[in-house]
Design an enzyme around this catalytic site. Structure first.
Site, PDB file in Angstrom:
ATOM      1  N   PHE A 122      -3.676  32.442  22.571  1.00 15.12           N
ATOM      2  CA  PHE A 122      -3.640  31.434  21.677  1.00 15.12           C
ATOM      3  C   PHE A 122      -3.499  30.116  21.937  1.00 15.12           C
ATOM      4  CE2 PHE A 122      -0.516  29.736  18.302  1.00 15.12           C
ATOM      5  CZ  PHE A 122      -1.108  29.288  17.460  1.00 15.12           C
ATOM      6  N   PRO A 127       4.131  21.544  27.730  1.00 13.01           N
ATOM      7  CA  PRO A 127       5.049  21.648  28.512  1.00 13.01           C
ATOM      8  C   PRO A 127       6.455  21.034  27.853  1.00 13.01           C
ATOM      9  CG  PRO A 127       3.590  20.999  29.313  1.00 13.01           C
ATOM     10  CD  PRO A 127       2.896  21.139  28.421  1.00 13.01           C
ATOM     11  N   ILE A 156       0.495  31.198  28.242  1.00 12.10           N
ATOM     12  CA  ILE A 156      -0.191  31.740  27.717  1.00 12.10           C
ATOM     13  C   ILE A 156      -0.716  32.941  27.586  1.00 12.10           C
ATOM     14  CG2 ILE A 156      -1.920  30.864  26.241  1.00 12.10           C
ATOM     15  CD1 ILE A 156      -0.393  28.483  26.041  1.00 12.10           C
ATOM     16  N   ARG A 267      24.844  63.096  29.171  1.00 15.02           N
ATOM     17  CA  ARG A 267      26.016  63.089  30.258  1.00 15.02           C
ATOM     18  C   ARG A 267      27.401  63.921  29.568  1.00 15.02           C
ATOM     19  NH1 ARG A 267      27.826  61.197  34.975  1.00 15.02           N
ATOM     20  NH2 ARG A 267      29.112  59.251  34.820  1.00 15.02           N
ATOM     21  N   GLN A 341      25.543  49.619  26.954  1.00 16.31           N
ATOM     22  CA  GLN A 341      26.686  50.847  27.507  1.00 16.31           C
ATOM     23  C   GLN A 341      26.923  51.827  27.526  1.00 16.31           C
ATOM     24  OE1 GLN A 341      28.259  48.253  28.121  1.00 16.31           O
ATOM     25  NE2 GLN A 341      30.724  49.063  27.674  1.00 16.31           N
ATOM     26  N   HIS A 343      24.418  54.302  28.003  1.00 19.62           N
ATOM     27  CA  HIS A 343      24.537  54.890  29.771  1.00 19.62           C
ATOM     28  C   HIS A 343      25.523  54.459  30.994  1.00 19.62           C
ATOM     29  CE1 HIS A 343      20.388  55.564  27.698  1.00 19.62           C
ATOM     30  NE2 HIS A 343      19.898  55.889  29.139  1.00 19.62           N
ATOM     31  N   GLY A 344      26.434  53.641  30.411  1.00 18.53           N
ATOM     32  CA  GLY A 344      26.870  52.810  31.833  1.00 18.53           C
ATOM     33  C   GLY A 344      26.081  52.953  32.617  1.00 18.53           C
ATOM     34  N   GLU A 368       6.813  32.427  19.472  1.00 24.82           N
ATOM     35  CA  GLU A 368       6.422  32.703  17.668  1.00 24.82           C
ATOM     36  C   GLU A 368       7.727  32.330  16.386  1.00 24.82           C
ATOM     37  OE1 GLU A 368       3.936  35.343  16.070  1.00 24.82           O
ATOM     38  OE2 GLU A 368       3.532  35.963  18.330  1.00 24.82           O
TER      39      GLU A 368
END
Length: 385
Positions: A122, A127, A156, A267, A341, A343-344, A368
Site C-alpha cells: 500500500f 516525504p 512503504i 524472580r 519495569q 522485569h527490572g 495507519e
C-alpha cells in the site's frame, strides 16, 4: 462474509499451533537475521494466512472482521514481523480492490493475493504527506490511454517483497478529490526502491522508499475505473486496518502480561517471588484491566463493522474504529512499559522478550493514523453530530 463456527475453530486452532510450534521458536532467528525464514513464509501460504480477509469466491478464507481480529490477536503473541509478511495482503494492500475495484480487477488480482503468489503493498505516505494524506504530491498525468506517474513514496511496508502496489497519486486538482488509486505492477519500468529503513524495532519487517520516474500505467488500472475516488478508498481501507492493528495490539499486550507474570513468579527478591509484592501485583492488575477494556472495544467494533453494508463508509463506525485504535495502541504501550519495569534490569536486556516487544509496539501509535489523527477524527465526528 464469515466462516461457519466449526470451520473457523479448526482454522484458528491450526494458526495457534503454527504460532506455538513454528513462529515462537523462530523469534530469535528473525531478530538476528532481520528477516522471516523462507520456509515459514511458504507455510503461511499453505495455511491460507495471505487470504483470510478475501472472500472464498476469490480464493480466500472469507473471514468476517470479528474472525479476522481473533486470528490477528493470536498472531500478536509472537514477533511482529511474522504477521507483517502477509499483513498488507490481508489489509491495506487488497481491501481497496475488494471494496471499490471492478469485477475484472477483483478476478485478476484477488485470487493471486489470497494465495500469496502476489505480495501487494500500500503506497500512500510520502516525504511531505503522512498524516495529511490529502496533500500527496505524487502526480499521475493522463497521456492517451495511460497515465505517467512521478513521485516518491516513503516507509512503504513490504515494498521490496511486492509484486504490485495499491498506489495513491494525484490525477486532478488539489485536495482529496484529486487523488486516484492505482493497481501498479512492481516490475513496471521506472520504479526503483530505496534502501531498507533501519528502525527502532520490528526487525524482520521491510520498509523503504518507492521512487517513481515516468512510470506508465494503463488508465484501466485505476481502482474502480473512475479517477478521483482514491482518497475515499484509502479512508475505507484505513478504517478496517485500524481494527486489525487494534487486535494485534491486544494480542501483544496479552503476550507481555503472560511473560511478566511468569517472570514475577520465578524472580526472587527479599526471600520471595516478586509476584508476592503488592506493587508488582498492581502493575499486573492495571495491565490486565487495560487489556480487557481494549479487547471489549475491539470486539464490539468488529461486530458493528460486520453489520455495516460492505464497502460503505459509516462515519459513526469510522469514529468507533478510531476510538479503538487510539485506545488499544496507547494501551499496549503502557503494558509494555510495565512489563519492562516488572522485569527490572532484565527487562532492558535483549535476552528477555519484554525489551523487544517494548520497541516493537511503539510504532503502533504512529502508522495507519497517529494517535493524534485518531483524536482529530473522533472530535470532528462529535462536533458534526
Amino acid at each position: 462474509m464469515a466462516l461457519d463456527n466449526e470451520t473457523f475453530s479448526v482454522l484458528r486452532s491450526t494458526v495457534q499451533k503454527f504460532i506455538d510450534q513454528r513462529l515462537k521458536p523462530a523469534e530469535d532467528v528473525l531478530e538476528e537475521t532481520d528477516d522471516v525464514p523462507a520456509d515459514i513464509v511458504e507455510e503461511m501460504k499453505e495455511i491460507g494466512l495471505f487470504g483470510i480477509s478475501i472472500p472464498e469466491e476469490y480464493g480466500g478464507s472469507g473471514l468476517s472482521m470479528a474472525q479476522e481480529c481473533d486470528v490477528v490477536y493470536d498472531l500478536g503473541h509472537t514477533s511482529f514481523a511474522f504477521r507483517s509478511v502477509f499483513g498488507t495482503n490481508v489489509g491495506i494492500g487488497s481491501q481497496g480492490i475488494l471494496m471499490d475495484g471492478t469485477e475484472e480487477q477483483k478476478q485478476a488480482w484477488l485470487p493471486r493475493i489470497a494465495s500469496g503468489e502476489v505480495i501487494i503493498s500500500f503506497a500512500l505516505t510520502e516525504p511531505g504527506a503522512g498524516s495529511d494524506a490529502a496533500s500527496l504530491q505524487t502526480k499521475a498525468t493522463l497521456e492517451g490511454d495511460h497515465y505517467v506517474i512521478n513521485g516518491t513514496k516513503r516507509f512503504i511496508t513490504n515494498a521490496s517483497r511486492a509484486s504490485a502496489f495499491t498506489l495513491m497519486a494525484r490525477t486532478g486538482g488539489p485536495g482529496a478529490g484529486g487523488v486516484s488509486a492505482f493497481i501498479l505492477p512492481a516490475d513496471t519500468p521506472g520504479i526503483t526502491l530505496g534502501k531498507h529503513d533501519k528502525k527502532m524495532g520490528q526487525r524482520g519487517t521491510k520498509t523503504c522508499d518507492v521512487v517513481l520516474d515516468n512510470v506508465k500505467v494503463k488508465a484501466e488500472n485505476i481502482i474502480g475505473g473512475t479517477p478521483g475516488k482514491g482518497f475515499s478508498t484509502a479512508m475505507k481501507v484505513l478504517d478496517r486496518g485500524r481494527l486489525h492493528i487494534s487486535a494485534l495490539a491486544c494480542g501483544m499486550a496479552d503476550r507481555l502480561i503472560r511473560d511478566a507474570v511468569d517472570y514475577a513468579k520465578q524472580r526472587k527478591q527479599f526471600g520471595q517471588p516478586i509476584a508476592q509484592f503488592q506493587l508488582v501485583q498492581a502493575m499486573l492488575a492495571d495491565s490486565q484491566t487495560d487489556l480487557y477494556a481494549g479487547l471489549s472495544m475491539m470486539r464490539d467494533c468488529a461486530r458493528a463493522y460486520d453489520a455495516n453494508p460492505a464497502g460503505q463508509r459509516n462515519q459513526e463506525l469510522s469514529m468507533a474504529a478510531s476510538c479503538v485504535k487510539l485506545f488499544c495502541t496507547e494501551m499496549v504501550g503502557r503494558v509494555a512499559d510495565r512489563a519492562v519495569q516488572i522485569h527490572g534490569g532484565s527487562g532492558y536486556i535483549s535476552e528477555y522478550k519484554a525489551e523487544r516487544f517494548y520497541r516493537d509496539v511503539r510504532l503502533l501509535r504512529l502508522y495507519e493514523g497517529t494517535s493524534q489523527i485518531q483524536q482529530l477524527i473522533i472530535a470532528k465526528q462529535l462536533l458534526q453530530r
